[in-house]
Design an enzyme around this catalytic site. Sequence first.
Site, PDB file in Angstrom:
ATOM      1  N   LYS A  22      -7.668   1.921 -10.483  1.00  0.00           N
ATOM      2  CA  LYS A  22      -6.668   2.783 -11.127  1.00  0.00           C
ATOM      3  C   LYS A  22      -5.294   2.130 -11.027  1.00  0.00           C
ATOM      4  O   LYS A  22      -4.580   2.019 -12.032  1.00  0.00           O
ATOM      5  CB  LYS A  22      -6.639   4.144 -10.439  1.00  0.00           C
ATOM      6  N   ASN A  23      -4.933   1.674  -9.821  1.00  0.00           N
ATOM      7  CA  ASN A  23      -3.566   1.189  -9.615  1.00  0.00           C
ATOM      8  C   ASN A  23      -3.324  -0.196 -10.203  1.00  0.00           C
ATOM      9  O   ASN A  23      -2.184  -0.626 -10.301  1.00  0.00           O
ATOM     10  CB  ASN A  23      -3.209   1.231  -8.125  1.00  0.00           C
ATOM     11  N   ARG A  94       3.922   9.237 -11.755  1.00  0.00           N
ATOM     12  CA  ARG A  94       5.013   8.371 -11.321  1.00  0.00           C
ATOM     13  C   ARG A  94       4.924   6.974 -11.905  1.00  0.00           C
ATOM     14  O   ARG A  94       5.923   6.329 -12.181  1.00  0.00           O
ATOM     15  CB  ARG A  94       4.876   8.235  -9.809  1.00  0.00           C
ATOM     16  N   CYS A 118       6.897  13.689  -5.478  1.00  0.00           N
ATOM     17  CA  CYS A 118       5.529  14.204  -5.574  1.00  0.00           C
ATOM     18  C   CYS A 118       5.172  14.735  -4.186  1.00  0.00           C
ATOM     19  O   CYS A 118       5.966  14.685  -3.258  1.00  0.00           O
ATOM     20  CB  CYS A 118       4.570  13.118  -6.025  1.00  0.00           C
ATOM     21  N   ARG A 123       9.735   9.450  -3.075  1.00  0.00           N
ATOM     22  CA  ARG A 123       9.328   8.305  -3.896  1.00  0.00           C
ATOM     23  C   ARG A 123      10.368   7.945  -4.954  1.00  0.00           C
ATOM     24  O   ARG A 123      10.138   7.985  -6.148  1.00  0.00           O
ATOM     25  CB  ARG A 123       7.965   8.587  -4.528  1.00  0.00           C
ATOM     26  N   VAL A 125      13.036   5.507  -7.128  1.00  0.00           N
ATOM     27  CA  VAL A 125      12.782   4.251  -7.870  1.00  0.00           C
ATOM     28  C   VAL A 125      13.985   3.328  -7.776  1.00  0.00           C
ATOM     29  O   VAL A 125      14.159   2.440  -8.607  1.00  0.00           O
ATOM     30  CB  VAL A 125      12.439   4.533  -9.346  1.00  0.00           C
ATOM     31  N   ASP A 126      14.785   3.479  -6.717  1.00  0.00           N
ATOM     32  CA  ASP A 126      16.011   2.674  -6.601  1.00  0.00           C
ATOM     33  C   ASP A 126      15.733   1.172  -6.579  1.00  0.00           C
ATOM     34  O   ASP A 126      16.491   0.389  -7.156  1.00  0.00           O
ATOM     35  CB  ASP A 126      16.810   3.098  -5.367  1.00  0.00           C
ATOM     36  N   LEU A 127      14.624   0.768  -5.980  1.00  0.00           N
ATOM     37  CA  LEU A 127      14.341  -0.684  -5.938  1.00  0.00           C
ATOM     38  C   LEU A 127      13.969  -1.218  -7.318  1.00  0.00           C
ATOM     39  O   LEU A 127      14.317  -2.346  -7.681  1.00  0.00           O
ATOM     40  CB  LEU A 127      13.221  -0.995  -4.945  1.00  0.00           C
ATOM     41  N   ASP A 309      -3.357   4.353   1.200  1.00  0.00           N
ATOM     42  CA  ASP A 309      -4.231   5.151   0.321  1.00  0.00           C
ATOM     43  C   ASP A 309      -5.596   5.399   0.933  1.00  0.00           C
ATOM     44  O   ASP A 309      -6.400   6.124   0.348  1.00  0.00           O
ATOM     45  CB  ASP A 309      -4.396   4.459  -1.039  1.00  0.00           C
ATOM     46  N   ARG A 401      -7.859  12.482 -10.880  1.00  0.00           N
ATOM     47  CA  ARG A 401      -6.853  11.470 -11.230  1.00  0.00           C
ATOM     48  C   ARG A 401      -7.326  10.079 -10.817  1.00  0.00           C
ATOM     49  O   ARG A 401      -6.946   9.090 -11.411  1.00  0.00           O
ATOM     50  CB  ARG A 401      -5.535  11.768 -10.512  1.00  0.00           C
TER      51      ARG A 401
HETATM   52  C1  EPZ Z   1       1.806   2.411  -5.359  1.00  0.00           C
HETATM   53  O1  EPZ Z   1       2.797   3.426  -5.432  1.00  0.00           O
HETATM   54  C2  EPZ Z   1       0.478   3.116  -5.581  1.00  0.00           C
HETATM   55  N1  EPZ Z   1       0.465   3.745  -6.893  1.00  0.00           N
HETATM   56  C3  EPZ Z   1       0.275   4.181  -4.489  1.00  0.00           C
HETATM   57  O2  EPZ Z   1      -1.016   4.758  -4.689  1.00  0.00           O
HETATM   58  C4  EPZ Z   1       0.305   3.497  -3.131  1.00  0.00           C
HETATM   59  O3  EPZ Z   1       0.188   4.477  -2.120  1.00  0.00           O
HETATM   60  C5  EPZ Z   1       1.625   2.733  -2.965  1.00  0.00           C
HETATM   61  O4  EPZ Z   1       1.791   1.794  -4.056  1.00  0.00           O
HETATM   62  C6  EPZ Z   1       1.685   1.961  -1.650  1.00  0.00           C
HETATM   63  O5  EPZ Z   1       0.620   1.055  -1.596  1.00  0.00           O
HETATM   64  C7  EPZ Z   1       0.245   2.978  -7.988  1.00  0.00           C
HETATM   65  O6  EPZ Z   1       0.070   1.771  -7.898  1.00  0.00           O
HETATM   66  C8  EPZ Z   1       0.233   3.672  -9.305  1.00  0.00           C
HETATM   67  P1  EPZ Z   1       5.747   1.756  -3.319  1.00  0.00           P
HETATM   68  P2  EPZ Z   1       4.369   3.010  -5.486  1.00  0.00           P
HETATM   69  O7  EPZ Z   1       6.806   1.504  -4.319  1.00  0.00           O
HETATM   70  O8  EPZ Z   1       4.507   1.753  -6.257  1.00  0.00           O
HETATM   71  C9  EPZ Z   1       9.461   3.825  -1.217  1.00  0.00           C
HETATM   72  C10 EPZ Z   1      -2.579   6.478  -4.985  1.00  0.00           C
HETATM   73  O9  EPZ Z   1      -3.014   7.315  -4.202  1.00  0.00           O
HETATM   74  N2  EPZ Z   1      10.199   3.362  -2.402  1.00  0.00           N
HETATM   75  O10 EPZ Z   1       5.037   0.590  -2.690  1.00  0.00           O
HETATM   76  O11 EPZ Z   1       5.122   4.178  -5.890  1.00  0.00           O
HETATM   77  C11 EPZ Z   1       8.401   4.862  -1.544  1.00  0.00           C
HETATM   78  O12 EPZ Z   1       8.957   6.158  -1.550  1.00  0.00           O
HETATM   79  C12 EPZ Z   1      -1.094   6.166  -5.020  1.00  0.00           C
HETATM   80  O13 EPZ Z   1      -3.277   5.793  -5.778  1.00  0.00           O
HETATM   81  C13 EPZ Z   1      11.580   3.521  -2.439  1.00  0.00           C
HETATM   82  O14 EPZ Z   1      12.192   4.043  -1.503  1.00  0.00           O
HETATM   83  O15 EPZ Z   1       4.632   2.719  -3.942  1.00  0.00           O
HETATM   84  C14 EPZ Z   1       7.403   4.677  -0.437  1.00  0.00           C
HETATM   85  O16 EPZ Z   1       7.838   5.390   0.699  1.00  0.00           O
HETATM   86  C15 EPZ Z   1      -0.310   7.054  -4.065  1.00  0.00           C
HETATM   87  N3  EPZ Z   1      12.270   3.082  -3.532  1.00  0.00           N
HETATM   88  C16 EPZ Z   1       7.456   3.172  -0.157  1.00  0.00           C
HETATM   89  O17 EPZ Z   1       8.718   2.720  -0.687  1.00  0.00           O
HETATM   90  C17 EPZ Z   1      11.633   2.475  -4.592  1.00  0.00           C
HETATM   91  O18 EPZ Z   1      12.312   2.074  -5.557  1.00  0.00           O
HETATM   92  C18 EPZ Z   1       6.358   2.377  -0.822  1.00  0.00           C
HETATM   93  O19 EPZ Z   1       6.345   2.725  -2.197  1.00  0.00           O
HETATM   94  C19 EPZ Z   1      10.230   2.321  -4.529  1.00  0.00           C
HETATM   95  C20 EPZ Z   1       9.541   2.773  -3.424  1.00  0.00           C
END
Ligand code: EPZ
Length: 422
Positions: A22-23, A94, A118, A123, A125-127, A309, A401
């Site tokens: 999925k991801n 997201r 969520c 979560r 998206v600042d990065l 996950d 999902r």
């Molecule tokens: C991806 O989410 C996956 N989703 C998530 O899977 C997975 O848990 C996550 O990566 C971590 O491995 C998809 O790929 C669609 P991150 P993502 O950016 O990209 C914070 C599932 O169950 N952050 O690596 O959103 C964020 O809040 C889902 O399939 C910021 O602060 O994860 C989190 O605490 C759930 N600012 C941490 O970083 C940002 O701009 C890691 O998030 C981006 C993220």
Amino acid sequence: MDSILVRGNGALSGVIPIAGAKNACLTLMPATLLSDEPLTLTNAPRLSDIATMTQLLQSLGAEVASLQDGLVLAMSSHSISNFKADYDIVRKMRASILVLGPMLARYGHAVVSLPGGCAIGARPVDLHLRALEAMGATLDLRDGYVHAKAAGGRLKGAVFEFPFVSVGATENALMAATLAKGTTILKNAAREPEIVDLARCLRRMGAQIDGEGTSTLTIEGVDRLGGATHPVVTDRIELGTYMLVPAICGGEVECLGGTLELVGAFAERLEAAGVSVTQTNRGLKVSRKNGRVRAVDVTTEPFPGFPTDLQAQMMALLCTAEGTSVLEEKIFENRFMHAPELMRMGAKIDVHGGTATVTGVEKLKGAPVMATDLRASVSLILAGLAAEGETVVSRVYHLDRGYERVEEKLRACGAHIERIRA
Ligand code: EPZ
């Protein structure tokens, strides 16, 4: 809203085919926006999130045809007419934010709704935004939308270091960099297999990328990308989830398509708990030796560490382990919502902030429980498979999902599981 009824039925054994990730699919699909030639994905998973991404791309004017019962996604974005990703779709998923980088890179402008939080955390998206700004994007946040423009009409290569690992931000920046003018170096990039899969697909389209799977990605921007056909990588989270079936129930299950490379840190924890994991020429064969598993400690980390996950699913196993386990959730700030539901089944769990201490019990007891998020939902099903009596998991739209044909795959191993249509 459908529910799923599970009745503990002793050891489970059989063969489970693992679907495409999925991801990976959710970042491969927006890549179609980078080219005016067709992009076809094979081994695509049949999931509601994929349908949501399809709806989003079609709302932008892309063509997305779901063929062969959803296993093939034939996409083309030669006639994008709308550059605005609306809140009503983005709020459902997201990953919708992943259309921002490709649209900005190909067309020089985009308007994308901020995704909102969520269940498992804010979560932000600042990065994503900071990486695109480093490449020359100007971003105006207003009325819940990011109004993005590439200064001079085209992004520029840049050196950007992520302050901490973000899968989605790495994916957005990687896709944007493929069409930027000049060289982009992304430091402290995510190393997940889904990023490696995206890089391989982009390279098939003509992108020049080095370093996928490491913390540093180097991308030489090109003027245009072509089409490609690309197989979606096996879903390591679905794989890990089904590896837990024999671990928690006893028995032996072969997960087709599984490799140790996809689940190294997870498999290591399973083996430490007393579960045997063997690579066969078809996939991963998992069986629990005799009796209860041993308690083990788990800390979630970015790949190649233990995946967040799989934390909820592992907790279900450790609820029946011999001894006390400590689980530390380091990625998300609120990812223990499955704990109170497991406690309704007799689990002994003590949650303090990002740490859950689980004292194993001999047997869980079936009970009505509620799914709160995608991975929590399947954690409750795993617990129900091993519990005495009947468990009814409500709100299984979360489950749909990320897991295709769960009842069918588990029934093939002898599970008593059925869907109760609302
Ligand atoms: C991806 O989410 C996956 N989703 C998530 O899977 C997975 O848990 C996550 O990566 C971590 O491995 C998809 O790929 C669609 P991150 P993502 O950016 O990209 C914070 C599932 O169950 N952050 O690596 O959103 C964020 O809040 C889902 O399939 C910021 O602060 O994860 C989190 O605490 C759930 N600012 C941490 O970083 C940002 O701009 C890691 O998030 C981006 C993220």
